[in-house]
Design an enzyme around this catalytic site. Structure first.
Site, PDB file in Angstrom:
ATOM      1  N   LYS A  25       8.309  13.545   4.946  1.00  0.00           N
ATOM      2  CA  LYS A  25       7.874  13.008   3.654  1.00  0.00           C
ATOM      3  C   LYS A  25       8.510  13.707   2.456  1.00  0.00           C
ATOM      4  O   LYS A  25       8.910  13.049   1.496  1.00  0.00           O
ATOM      5  CB  LYS A  25       6.349  13.034   3.562  1.00  0.00           C
TER       6      LYS A  25
ATOM      7  N   ASN B 123       6.009   8.433   1.485  1.00  0.00           N
ATOM      8  CA  ASN B 123       5.740   7.921   2.831  1.00  0.00           C
ATOM      9  C   ASN B 123       6.024   6.424   2.970  1.00  0.00           C
ATOM     10  O   ASN B 123       5.710   5.829   3.993  1.00  0.00           O
ATOM     11  CB  ASN B 123       4.304   8.221   3.266  1.00  0.00           C
TER      12      ASN B 123
ATOM     13  N   GLY C  45      -9.966  10.086   9.560  1.00  0.00           N
ATOM     14  CA  GLY C  45      -8.627   9.769   9.094  1.00  0.00           C
ATOM     15  C   GLY C  45      -8.259   8.307   9.205  1.00  0.00           C
ATOM     16  O   GLY C  45      -7.423   7.814   8.444  1.00  0.00           O
TER      17      GLY C  45
ATOM     18  N   ASP D  89      -0.571   7.746   1.028  1.00  0.00           N
ATOM     19  CA  ASP D  89      -1.609   8.510   1.725  1.00  0.00           C
ATOM     20  C   ASP D  89      -2.797   8.800   0.816  1.00  0.00           C
ATOM     21  O   ASP D  89      -3.955   8.600   1.190  1.00  0.00           O
ATOM     22  CB  ASP D  89      -1.059   9.856   2.222  1.00  0.00           C
TER      23      ASP D  89
END
Length: 286
Positions: free
Chosen positions: A80, A101, A253, A117
């Site tokens: 990234k 990303n 997540g 993200d």
């Protein structure tokens, strides 16, 4: 994640490619989600994992976009930060975090990068009824995902963001960017001690292996603290299980993963989709 029956992929000479680039890539879930989604909505495209070693990435990464039917890419660990170097233009989030990303190849062949993200993480929190505005936040890990989350928390109105990392220099660079780009009221280098924070985020890979230590001393967590983990391969990571035992609110997540989907689709030119709509299309269960 429970999903509906996978639609068979139909790949032809006109199929567009969207690689997921990382090292390793065995843990990535994007191919399963997006290929099922493309089949459900009739998009002639496929997401494929590409494992590229860090030493090869500066050459192989940008060269992939010379392939005509590669129209974009998803970037995961550890690339990234490195992919920012070959972008022609980038979003404000990429500039503030120093990481990217999501890359799209524009009509003129130039590459634009964005960072989802953090936005996906904050959207997932809010969907779960957690409002980060005014929170004292600890982000453990200052790599690409940690940087993205720190930026997004600052933009969402967090009262403060402490950045903890084994590399104090890396943590200091991120805290400095948060301040210099004006995305956070207060940012500072912190230890991994979670005491005194409202929100604690594990943005490291710790928890993928059974032998991994916990990213924070859980005995220092106060009941009621929101504890989140960015690991997507495991829903209930050791950190989340230990935090739940202490009476904390936990956040998985996978919520960040699904909330990023509309952002990726829009960047790649497929507008009009929401995370709730995508959940229904692929049978994603909360």
């Amino acid at each position: 994640m429970a999903t509906a029956e996978m639609n068979p992929l139909s790949i032809s000479g006109s199929t567009l490619l969207y690689p997921v680039i990382g090292y390793p890539v065995g843990q990535v879930k994007a191919p399963m989600l997006y290929n099922q989604l493309f089949g459900a909505i009739g998009i002639d495209a496929v997401v494929v994992p590409l494992e590229i070693a860090p030493a090869d990435f500066p050459t192989v990464g940008p060269a992939l976009f010379a392939v005509s039917n590669v129209r974009g890419a998803m970037i995961t660990i550890p690339h990234k930060p490195a992919c920012v170097d070959f972008l022609d233009a980038a979003s404000a989030a990429v500039k503030a975090a120093g990481a990217c990303n999501a890359i799209v190849k524009r009509a003129d062949g130039t590459l634009f990068g964005d960072l989802f993200d953090g936005v996906g993480f904050v959207r997932g929190l809010k969907r779960a009824g957690v409002e980060p505005k005014g929170m004292r936040c600890l982000v453990v890990g200052s790599g690409g995902v940690g940087a993205a989350i720190a930026v997004a928390l600052g933009e969402a109105g967090a009262a403060s963001v402490g950045v903890s990392d084994l590399s104090a220099d890396s943590a200091a660079r991120l805290a400095g960017r948060l301040t210099s780009f004006g995305v956070c009221r207060e940012a500072f280098v912190a230890t991994n001690d979670p005491a005194g924070y409202d929100l604690v985020v594990n943005a490291t890979p710790l928890g993928l292996k059974e032998s991994d230590p916990l990213p924070v001393p859980v005995e220092r967590l106060a009941p009621g603290t929101v504890v989140a983990d960015v690991i997507m391969k495991i829903d209930f990571t050791p950190l989340l299980l230990a935090a739940r035992e202490r009476g904390c609110t936990i956040h998985m997540g996978r919520e960040m993963f699904i909330e990023m989907a509309p952002l990726y689709l829009s960047l790649f030119g497929y507008d009009g989709y929401t995370s709730d709509g995508i959940r229904k299309l692929v049978g994603y269960k909360d």
